[in-house]
Design a protein around this motif. Structure first.
Motif, short mmCIF file in Angstrom:
data_model
loop_
_atom_site.label_atom_id
_atom_site.label_comp_id
_atom_site.label_asym_id
_atom_site.label_seq_id
_atom_site.Cartn_x
_atom_site.Cartn_y
_atom_site.Cartn_z
N LYS A 80 8.04 9.15 4.17
CA LYS A 80 9.15 9.78 3.48
C LYS A 80 8.71 10.58 2.26
O LYS A 80 9.44 11.47 1.81
CB LYS A 80 10.17 8.70 3.09
N LEU A 81 7.54 10.31 1.74
CA LEU A 81 7.04 11.10 0.62
C LEU A 81 6.63 12.49 1.06
O LEU A 81 6.87 13.48 0.36
CB LEU A 81 5.84 10.39 -0.03
N HIS A 82 5.99 12.59 2.23
CA HIS A 82 5.51 13.88 2.73
C HIS A 82 6.44 14.47 3.79
O HIS A 82 6.20 15.58 4.27
CB HIS A 82 4.11 13.72 3.32
N ASP A 83 7.50 13.70 4.15
CA ASP A 83 8.48 14.17 5.13
C ASP A 83 7.81 14.61 6.44
O ASP A 83 8.05 15.71 6.94
CB ASP A 83 9.31 15.31 4.54
N GLN A 118 0.81 -1.21 0.00
CA GLN A 118 0.00 0.00 0.00
C GLN A 118 0.85 1.27 0.00
O GLN A 118 0.51 2.26 -0.63
CB GLN A 118 -0.93 0.00 1.22
N ASN A 119 1.94 1.25 0.72
CA ASN A 119 2.83 2.41 0.78
C ASN A 119 4.18 1.95 1.29
O ASN A 119 4.32 1.61 2.46
CB ASN A 119 2.25 3.50 1.70
N LYS A 120 5.17 1.94 0.42
CA LYS A 120 6.50 1.47 0.79
C LYS A 120 7.43 2.59 1.24
O LYS A 120 8.62 2.37 1.44
CB LYS A 120 7.12 0.68 -0.36
N PHE A 121 6.87 3.81 1.38
CA PHE A 121 7.71 4.95 1.77
C PHE A 121 7.47 5.32 3.23
O PHE A 121 7.38 6.48 3.59
CB PHE A 121 7.42 6.13 0.85
N LEU A 122 7.34 4.31 4.07
CA LEU A 122 7.12 4.51 5.49
C LEU A 122 8.30 3.95 6.27
O LEU A 122 8.96 3.02 5.84
CB LEU A 122 5.82 3.83 5.96
N LYS A 123 8.54 4.51 7.42
CA LYS A 123 9.60 4.03 8.30
C LYS A 123 9.14 4.15 9.74
O LYS A 123 8.51 5.15 10.12
CB LYS A 123 10.90 4.82 8.10
N VAL A 124 9.43 3.13 10.53
CA VAL A 124 9.04 3.11 11.93
C VAL A 124 10.12 3.79 12.77
O VAL A 124 11.31 3.49 12.63
CB VAL A 124 8.82 1.67 12.42
N ILE A 125 9.71 4.72 13.63
CA ILE A 125 10.65 5.47 14.46
C ILE A 125 10.22 5.34 15.93
O ILE A 125 9.03 5.47 16.25
CB ILE A 125 10.69 6.96 14.07
N PHE A 126 11.18 5.07 16.82
CA PHE A 126 10.90 4.93 18.24
C PHE A 126 11.53 6.11 19.00
O PHE A 126 12.62 6.57 18.68
CB PHE A 126 11.48 3.63 18.79
N ARG A 127 10.82 6.56 20.04
CA ARG A 127 11.31 7.66 20.87
C ARG A 127 11.03 7.34 22.34
O ARG A 127 10.01 6.74 22.68
CB ARG A 127 10.61 8.97 20.52
#
Length: 652
Positions: free
Chosen positions: A313-316, A279-288
């Motif tokens: 990552k497409l919409h930053d 569906q969307n390969k421009f995602l990244k998981v971030i932990f804080r």
């Protein structure tokens, strides 16, 4: 062991599910809401749960309408809830043979049951006499000691007779040691069960979703008081993937330690997930890991808060994990939990998935099925429930089981409630139960009949017949035919191509269009502009027939088409098709010839149908071809050979 059949009784909405088979790889339970699908998975899970000792509770789980009659119905005994049948793996069978001798098993199938007393009962088919004889033969007894022991039919009997052998006998010592070690309570059944590995069941549902914000203090309290929630298990699994614990995360004092631990876990899950998340390969998981802010809602306004965010990552931009689609959250949570289960579990696991991918788009559900087949099924049995047509394995319908809550209605009488039933033959009389199966099958049939991996779209059915027939003619003349990988599909013209591509997923098809209208230039340009078709995949018949606009019949030429029509309608002499005016379309001329003849001499000419000659040609092509002169035949064959060569060049 591998689960092959099961039967659920006396559990919630299930009086008796009847015995049903399970596929060795993936089984799909299909049924409408409230049919009892989740109840089936719950009962299976409780046979041998992986996370906790979830128990059958007679007061909570026994069918309420029969609860007051429990003692009478079961004669004071604990009612059986689940009965399962398993096949013994080759490695386990070899271990049993090594321990108890060849022929010790009389069946490769084992039955395992559990009742409301939460006792697990095993039924194993074995030959105790053969096992006893194996013990006698391999324990080192001398011949006179074997004679003293004589015949023994049971392990208990052998133990008693071996005990009478002189204490100094090595055979006696060895035999008694083997019995004490390998036969608990002198039971052959228990001895065999010790060598069998009953798989654990992991049940995963929509409720086991990781939260985007986790109060570390809260989860530590629940962990210490043994009151963990479903979402907590997923976060603990995520920590385990990062080779840490909740306690250690809460005590981290420097940012780099957090980053180094959880980036590795994030990369691992992301690589696995986006391999199947189309569906969307421009995602990244971030932990804080943040200190709570007083303005946040409780319990996130105190202590340390672990947050998961998703970077697009497409919409930053990053958004909270909880704000992502439900399907994304479900998939991520399952991967995290399952990774921990695989890491911690030493034995086999059977995955029970309740309505997986329920909120996913239809294409994403297809991706999830592919994940099941490629990543789960090779190492684990998978049993899942659904009411979505896109989650039904249309290419493997025998692995589906219908589930319905059966109620028989009688006129002027109270309904007869039979409870949840499982149908092993993918058949049901309930249209709501059949709905997902019917839609899945209809979609698959439509795709199969209408489109292949390499599809050539033509205008009408007669085009299909002529192309196939001329391909065979070329083959018989040892010239280039149309590659059989092409599936010819009548689409009704260039204007229908866009709809076809939208319906059948042009991103996975190799499509070419054979158009009879050169005037469709604007539509062709639109398809190229919107990338509906690749450049060079649109062909016009006129380019091969040598005229501006043409039909397949013009490719045949006047000579061949005249022979076809004449043979089809029995036209001879003056009734035969006359020569064509230069540049005209042969079908228009023929139709006009039939119309004129009918008006001039009513009743002397049949009504012209361009499909009828096409059928006739396919049935008598050899006889018709023989009547052509060499030059005419050569031109016709060259036209079709050039077209087929150009089409074949598009294929890999």
């Amino acid at each position: 062991m591998k689960l092959v059949r099961a039967r659920i009784q006396n559990f919630r909405s299930i009086d008796d599910s009847d015995e049903f088979a399970l596929d060795e790889h993936i089984t799909c339970f299909v049924g409408k809401n409230e049919s009892g699908k989740t109840t089936l998975l719950t009962a299976l899970h409780r046979l041998n749960p992986i996370f906790d000792d979830t128990r059958f509770d007679r007061q909570k789980d026994y069918p309420r309408r029969h609860l007051s009659d429990y003692e009478e119905r079961h004669e004071g005994k604990d009612a059986t809830v689940i009965t399962t049948w398993w096949t013994i793996d080759p490695a386990e069978k070899q271990a049993i043979t090594d321990a108890f001798g060849v022929g010790s098993l009389v069946s490769d199938e084992v039955m395992v049951q559990k009742d409301y007393g939460n006792r697990t009962r095993w039924t194993v088919g074995f030959d105790e006499a053969a096992i006893v004889q194996h013990l006698i033969d391999t324990s080192g007894f001398h011949d006179d000691e074997k004679a003293q022991i004589g015949a023994a039919g049971t392990v208990a009997e052998l133990k008693a007779k071996a005990g009478s052998v002189h204490e100094a006998s090595p055979g006696r010592t060895h035999c008694l040691h083997r019995i004490d070690r390998g036969f608990p309570e002198d039971s052959v059944s228990q001895g065999i069960v010790k060598l069998l590995d009953l798989p654990k069941f992991m049940l995963f549902s929509q409720y086991q979703r990781m939260q985007g914000q986790v109060s570390l203090e809260q989860i530590r309290q629940r962990e210490s008081s043994n009151t963990l929630e479903s979402a907590d298990q997923v976060f603990i699994a995520l920590c385990d993937m990062a080779s840490t614990t909740v306690e250690q995360v809460a005590s981290i004092q420097d940012f780099e330690s957090l980053v180094s631990r959880f980036e590795g876990a994030s990369n691992k899950i992301s690589a696995e997930m986006f391999r199947y998340w189309s569906q969307n390969k421009f995602l990244k998981v971030i932990f804080r890991l943040d200190h709570a802010l007083p303005g946040d809602p409780p319990p996130f306004n105190s202590g340390r808060i672990f947050r998961t965010r998703i970077l697009n990552k497409l919409h930053d931009v990053t958004v909270p994990f909880d704000d992502r689609s439900t399907g994304f959250v479900w998939f991520f949570s399952f991967l995290a939990l399952f990774s921990q289960v695989k890491k911690r579990s030493k034995g086999k696991i059977i995955l029970l998935l309740d309505e997986p991918g329920l909120s996913l788009h239809g294409k994403a559900q297809a991706d999830l099925l592919r994940y099941f087949r490629e990543r789960l099924a090779p190492g684990h049995q998978v049993v899942y429930t659904t009411h979505s047509p896109f989650m039904v394995p249309s290419d493997d319908l025998p692995s589906a089981r219908t589930v319905e809550d059966v109620v028989i209605y009688h006129q002027d009488e109270a309904p007869e409630v039979r409870g949840t039933k499982v149908g092993g033959d993918v058949l049901s009389t309930d249209p709501d139960t059949l709905f997902p199966l019917q839609n899945a099958l209809a979609y698959e049939i439509t795709q199969t009949l209408s489109a292949g991996e390499h599809t050539l779209l033509v205008t009408r059915p007669s085009d299909l017949l002529y192309l196939r027939a001329m391909s065979e003619v070329l083959r018989s003349h040892k010239r280039t035919p149309l590659d059989p990988r092409w599936t010819i599909c009548p689409a009704g013209g260039v204007e229908k191509v866009s709809a076809f591509m939208s319906l059948f997923g042009g991103n996975r098809l190799r499509v070419a269009v054979l158009s009879d209208l050169a005037s469709a230039h604007d539509r062709i340009e639109d398809m190229r502009r919107w990338k509906i078709l690749r450049d060079g995949h649109i062909f016009t018949l006129g380019a091969y027939a040598g005229q501006r606009e043409a039909d397949v019949e013009d490719m045949l030429g006047a000579g061949l088409y005249g022979e076809i029509v004449g043979a089809c309608y029995g036209l001879k002499g003056k009734q035969a098709i006359a020569a064509l005016p230069a540049g005209s379309r042969i079908v228009d001329h023929t139709a006009e010839r039939f119309r004129t003849q009918a008006e001039t001499v009513p009743g002397t000419a049949p009504e012209f149908d361009r499909y009828v000659p096409a059928v006739h040609f396919t049935e008598h092509q050899s006889d018709i071809i023989k009547k052509l002169f060499g030059a005419d035949l050569k031109v016709t064959l060259t036209r079709f050979e050039q077209l087929f060569s150009d089409l074949n060049a598009l294929l890999p």
